[in-house]
Design a protein around this motif. Structure first.
Motif, short mmCIF file in Angstrom:
data_model
loop_
_atom_site.label_atom_id
_atom_site.label_comp_id
_atom_site.label_asym_id
_atom_site.label_seq_id
_atom_site.Cartn_x
_atom_site.Cartn_y
_atom_site.Cartn_z
N GLY A 9 0.81 -1.22 0.00
CA GLY A 9 0.00 0.00 0.00
C GLY A 9 0.84 1.25 0.00
O GLY A 9 0.32 2.35 0.16
N THR A 10 2.16 1.10 -0.18
CA THR A 10 3.06 2.26 -0.22
C THR A 10 3.99 2.11 -1.43
O THR A 10 4.15 1.00 -1.97
CB THR A 10 3.95 2.30 1.05
OG1 THR A 10 4.68 1.07 1.12
CG2 THR A 10 3.13 2.47 2.31
N ALA A 31 -5.14 -3.67 0.78
CA ALA A 31 -6.49 -3.55 1.35
C ALA A 31 -7.53 -3.54 0.23
O ALA A 31 -8.68 -3.94 0.43
CB ALA A 31 -6.60 -2.29 2.19
N THR A 70 3.44 -1.37 5.19
CA THR A 70 2.24 -0.54 5.05
C THR A 70 2.56 0.89 5.49
O THR A 70 3.64 1.19 6.01
CB THR A 70 1.07 -1.11 5.88
OG1 THR A 70 1.47 -1.17 7.25
CG2 THR A 70 0.69 -2.49 5.41
N HIS A 71 1.59 1.77 5.29
CA HIS A 71 1.77 3.19 5.60
C HIS A 71 1.89 3.39 7.12
O HIS A 71 1.25 2.66 7.88
CB HIS A 71 0.55 3.94 5.05
CG HIS A 71 0.70 5.42 5.06
ND1 HIS A 71 0.33 6.21 6.13
CD2 HIS A 71 1.20 6.26 4.12
CE1 HIS A 71 0.57 7.46 5.84
NE2 HIS A 71 1.10 7.53 4.63
N TYR A 73 0.53 5.29 9.08
CA TYR A 73 -0.73 5.57 9.79
C TYR A 73 -1.70 4.39 9.69
O TYR A 73 -2.81 4.48 10.20
CB TYR A 73 -1.38 6.85 9.25
CG TYR A 73 -0.64 8.09 9.74
CD1 TYR A 73 -1.13 8.85 10.80
CD2 TYR A 73 0.56 8.47 9.17
CE1 TYR A 73 -0.44 9.96 11.27
CE2 TYR A 73 1.26 9.57 9.63
CZ TYR A 73 0.75 10.32 10.67
OH TYR A 73 1.44 11.41 11.14
N ALA A 74 -1.30 3.32 9.04
CA ALA A 74 -2.16 2.13 8.94
C ALA A 74 -1.86 1.23 10.15
O ALA A 74 -1.28 0.15 10.04
CB ALA A 74 -1.90 1.40 7.62
N ARG A 76 -3.80 -0.43 12.27
CA ARG A 76 -4.54 -1.67 12.57
C ARG A 76 -3.89 -2.86 11.88
O ARG A 76 -3.68 -3.91 12.50
CB ARG A 76 -6.01 -1.52 12.12
CG ARG A 76 -6.84 -2.58 12.76
CD ARG A 76 -8.33 -2.40 12.75
NE ARG A 76 -8.86 -1.14 12.28
CZ ARG A 76 -9.96 -1.04 11.55
NH1 ARG A 76 -10.60 -2.12 11.16
NH2 ARG A 76 -10.44 0.14 11.20
N ILE A 77 -3.53 -2.71 10.61
CA ILE A 77 -2.95 -3.85 9.90
C ILE A 77 -1.56 -4.18 10.50
O ILE A 77 -1.19 -5.35 10.59
CB ILE A 77 -2.89 -3.61 8.37
CG1 ILE A 77 -2.46 -4.87 7.62
CG2 ILE A 77 -2.00 -2.45 8.00
CD1 ILE A 77 -3.43 -6.00 7.65
N SER A 78 -0.83 -3.16 10.94
CA SER A 78 0.49 -3.44 11.54
C SER A 78 0.35 -4.18 12.86
O SER A 78 1.13 -5.08 13.17
CB SER A 78 1.26 -2.13 11.76
OG SER A 78 1.59 -1.55 10.51
#
Ligand code: NAP
Length: 258
Positions: A9-10, A31, A70-71, A73-74, A76-78
């Motif tokens: 996503g990045t 996502a 991932t970004h 600010y992501a 939850r997924i981290s």
């Protein structure tokens, strides 16, 4: 060759996929809300159904390594990635993009959440939001005398007190200066995303003497290895000494940054 799941996503995640696909059996995961990149490896779309779903996916797919790119600010997924890697008994490596730092001449005002953003922009007339979709959820709170410029991925109708610009970076300094001048922006609101693609807005704000309301990064869980650049991560995975079984035992027990 190892079987690796790369949470993306990045831009850096795409680069990792491009560089690692010929060395490993790589699956790139998104996502599924944005553009789907062309990559030399399978791309899977959509959530896993939380940490347990991700753990089951890792297990069933026989993955030996999970990479979280991932970004920042992501969160939850981290968080799910850390828990899922533990449940599946495989190592987690994370690429964490370094945050931007203020330099001389910057006027940064740090905030932690939307309510603090609201307070920080209270005295301004023309805020420029570059923090994703969240401002669009609060357009009914725009006070009289304020007009918002919101740049994000979504197309939404503008209104008298709201202008929505659907645009994807990178943006040049000249573009950012022209935009901020055209809309007579008096405060910039930003996430501290880091990286070079969208940093020009900070240079433009500095040049124009505009303060920056900066949303702090969310806390992210630790990984077995954390990289602040992608080259060392790639080097580890394409090294001739690369051994999936040895990296399992090394990375599960050691935590350090590269
Ligand atoms: P988030 O809040 O951490 O994640 C929300 C849910 O979306 C996760 O629980 C997961 O669903 C699913 N998900 C997120 N990333 C995924 C991935 N790479 N592969 C599969 N499922 C994923 O994330 P977000 O802030 O909504 O960001 C979504 C994606 O956009 C991330 O991949 C991120 O890298 C990218 N992105 C985010 C930002 C940002 O500012 N937040 C900016 C640029 C790009 P399940 O729980 O069902 O597994």
């Amino acid at each position: 060759m190892s079987r690796i799941l790369l949470l993306g996503g990045t831009g850096e995640a795409r680069q990792l996929a491009q560089r690692l696909a010929s060395h490993h059996e790589l699956t790139y995961s998104l996502a599924g809300r944005g553009r789907i990149p062309e990559l030399p490896c399978p791309v899977r779309l959509g959530g896993f159904g939380g940490a347990a779903g991700l753990a089951a996916f890792l297990d069933e797919g026989g993955f030996e390594l999970l990479i979280d790119a991932t970004h920042p600010y992501a969160a939850r997924i981290s968080t799910n990635a850390q828990s899922a890697a533990q449940q599946a008994g495989i190592p987690l490596w994370a690429y964490r993009r370094p945050p931007w730092q203020p330099i001389s001449g910057d006027d940064w005002r740090m905030v932690h959440d939307w309510s603090e953003v609201g307070m920080a922009i209270a005295g301004f007339r023309r805020p420029f939001f570059t923090m994703g979709l969240e401002p669009l959820q609060h357009v009914d709170t725009i006070p009289p005398g304020q007009r918002w410029l919101v740049r994000c991925l979504a197309r939404r109708p503008s209104a008298p007190a709201l202008i929505v610009l659907a645009a994807v970076g990178p943006f040049t300094l000249e573009q950012e200066l022209a935009l901020m001048r055209a809309y007579r922006i008096d405060v910039l609101v930003s996430k501290n995303s880091g990286g070079s693609a969208i940093v020009a807005k900070l240079s433009a704000a500095r040049r124009l003497g505009i303060p920056v309301v900066m949303l702090e990064r969310p806390p992210l869980p630790p990984a077995d290895y954390t990289f602040s650049a992608i080259e060392p991560l790639i080097a580890q995975l394409i090294s001739p000494a690369w051994m999936p079984c040895s990296f399992r035992s090394i990375t599960i027990t050691s935590r350090h940054s590269t």
